[in-house]
Scaffold this motif. Structure first.
Motif, short mmCIF file in Angstrom:
data_model
loop_
_atom_site.label_atom_id
_atom_site.label_comp_id
_atom_site.label_asym_id
_atom_site.label_seq_id
_atom_site.Cartn_x
_atom_site.Cartn_y
_atom_site.Cartn_z
N LEU A 170 0.99 -1.28 -0.01
CA LEU A 170 0.25 0.17 0.11
C LEU A 170 0.80 1.17 0.10
CD1 LEU A 170 -2.90 -0.77 2.45
CD2 LEU A 170 -2.93 -0.75 -0.03
N GLY A 171 2.02 1.15 0.73
CA GLY A 171 2.71 2.22 0.79
C GLY A 171 3.42 2.62 -0.82
N LEU A 172 3.76 1.36 -1.22
CA LEU A 172 4.40 1.69 -2.64
C LEU A 172 3.28 2.15 -3.68
CD1 LEU A 172 6.90 -1.42 -3.02
CD2 LEU A 172 7.54 0.79 -2.74
N VAL A 178 3.63 5.59 -5.92
CA VAL A 178 3.47 5.62 -7.24
C VAL A 178 2.28 6.52 -7.67
CG1 VAL A 178 2.85 4.53 -9.14
CG2 VAL A 178 4.73 3.51 -7.62
N SER A 179 1.36 6.35 -6.97
CA SER A 179 -0.05 6.92 -7.35
C SER A 179 0.37 8.48 -7.08
CB SER A 179 -1.13 6.67 -6.80
OG SER A 179 -1.15 6.86 -5.49
N PHE A 180 0.89 9.08 -5.85
CA PHE A 180 1.17 10.32 -5.67
C PHE A 180 2.10 10.99 -6.74
CE2 PHE A 180 3.38 13.85 -3.73
CZ PHE A 180 2.53 14.79 -3.45
N VAL A 181 3.19 10.24 -6.98
CA VAL A 181 3.99 10.89 -8.15
C VAL A 181 3.50 11.00 -9.45
CG1 VAL A 181 6.03 10.19 -9.47
CG2 VAL A 181 6.17 9.74 -6.98
N ILE A 182 2.55 10.03 -9.77
CA ILE A 182 1.81 10.21 -11.01
C ILE A 182 0.92 11.47 -11.09
CG2 ILE A 182 -0.07 9.18 -12.46
CD1 ILE A 182 1.43 6.50 -11.83
N SER A 233 -0.34 16.71 -12.73
CA SER A 233 -0.88 17.98 -12.42
C SER A 233 0.24 19.12 -12.73
CB SER A 233 -1.21 18.01 -10.98
OG SER A 233 -2.41 16.95 -10.78
N ALA A 234 1.52 18.85 -12.44
CA ALA A 234 2.46 20.02 -12.88
C ALA A 234 2.49 20.23 -14.33
CB ALA A 234 3.80 19.42 -12.21
N ARG A 235 2.36 19.16 -15.07
CA ARG A 235 2.57 19.43 -16.47
C ARG A 235 1.14 20.19 -16.91
NH1 ARG A 235 -0.19 17.02 -20.55
NH2 ARG A 235 -1.04 15.24 -19.19
N ALA A 236 -0.04 19.87 -16.40
CA ALA A 236 -1.15 20.36 -16.78
C ALA A 236 -1.10 22.06 -16.41
CB ALA A 236 -2.37 19.89 -16.10
N PRO A 295 -0.06 24.92 -3.17
CA PRO A 295 -1.12 24.42 -2.26
C PRO A 295 -2.35 23.61 -2.91
CG PRO A 295 -0.70 26.78 -1.79
CD PRO A 295 0.34 26.40 -3.03
N GLN A 296 -2.24 24.09 -4.45
CA GLN A 296 -3.40 23.07 -5.08
C GLN A 296 -3.17 21.56 -5.31
OE1 GLN A 296 -6.32 24.43 -6.17
NE2 GLN A 296 -6.95 22.54 -7.09
N LEU A 297 -1.86 21.31 -5.39
CA LEU A 297 -1.44 19.98 -5.12
C LEU A 297 -1.93 19.12 -3.99
CD1 LEU A 297 -0.10 17.45 -6.34
CD2 LEU A 297 2.14 18.34 -5.48
N TRP A 298 -1.66 20.05 -2.84
CA TRP A 298 -1.80 19.39 -1.63
C TRP A 298 -3.43 19.32 -1.42
CZ3 TRP A 298 1.59 16.19 0.41
CH2 TRP A 298 2.90 16.27 -0.29
N PHE A 299 -3.96 20.43 -1.68
CA PHE A 299 -5.55 20.26 -1.47
C PHE A 299 -6.18 19.23 -2.39
CE2 PHE A 299 -9.49 21.62 -3.41
CZ PHE A 299 -10.45 21.91 -2.29
N GLU A 300 -5.83 18.83 -3.46
CA GLU A 300 -6.17 17.88 -4.31
C GLU A 300 -5.98 16.41 -3.52
OE1 GLU A 300 -4.64 18.19 -8.01
OE2 GLU A 300 -5.85 20.07 -8.54
#
Length: 146
Positions: free
Chosen positions: A62-64, A68-72, A77-80, A102-107
């Motif tokens: 679950l940690g992995l 992985v999902s957080f990095v994706i 999101s950074a690209r968009a 803050p938007q990344l962390w809010f999501e």
């Protein structure tokens, strides 16, 4: 969910169907002896290191998956956001800079809050008939464990 899986194995929440029963005997003590039981996973016979890893494999997996999902989520999101900034003639932030946006962390926190709310808080009061994740329909709210 990794933290959730690990913490529910060691912490007790009175009234939660997700919590272990504090009065129940430990079920996973002496895994070396349990390795010889019929149907026991073969990895338990491979030695102490493998037993320790397997005993924590759900938390590790679950940690992995979280990582992985957080990095994706972060990179896409950074690209968009960078594309949107370029479209408006602004200077785009880098992927590393977006990590502090803050938007990344809010999501991200919106997703985590909904997971914990549905699995921890609601399981104290709500039931799902015949579900192993729920207490019995007639069980009192103060009952801990399933």
């Amino acid at each position: 969910m990794s933290a959730y899986g690990i913490l529910t194995a060691i912490l007790i929440q009175k009234g939660s169907s997700e919590s272990k029963d504090p009065k129940a005997p430990q079920r996973d003590s002496d895994l070396a002896a349990q390795a010889d039981k019929p149907g026991a996973p073969a990895i338990l016979k491979w030695g102490g290191l493998w037993r320790a890893l397997y005993a924590r494999s759900l938390g590790i997996a679950l940690g992995l998956l979280f990582l992985v999902s957080f990095v994706i989520h972060w990179t896409q999101s950074a690209r968009a956001v960078a594309e949107d900034a370029l479209g408006h003639g602004a200077i785009p932030s880098t992927t590393i800079q977006y990590l502090f946006d803050p938007q990344l962390w809010f999501e991200s926190f919106q997703n985590w809050q909904s997971e914990f709310l549905s699995t921890v808080v609601l399981s104290i009061f709500l039931r799902q008939r015949e579900s192993p994740e729920s207490k019995a329909v007639a069980a009192p709210h103060q009952q801990t464990g399933s």
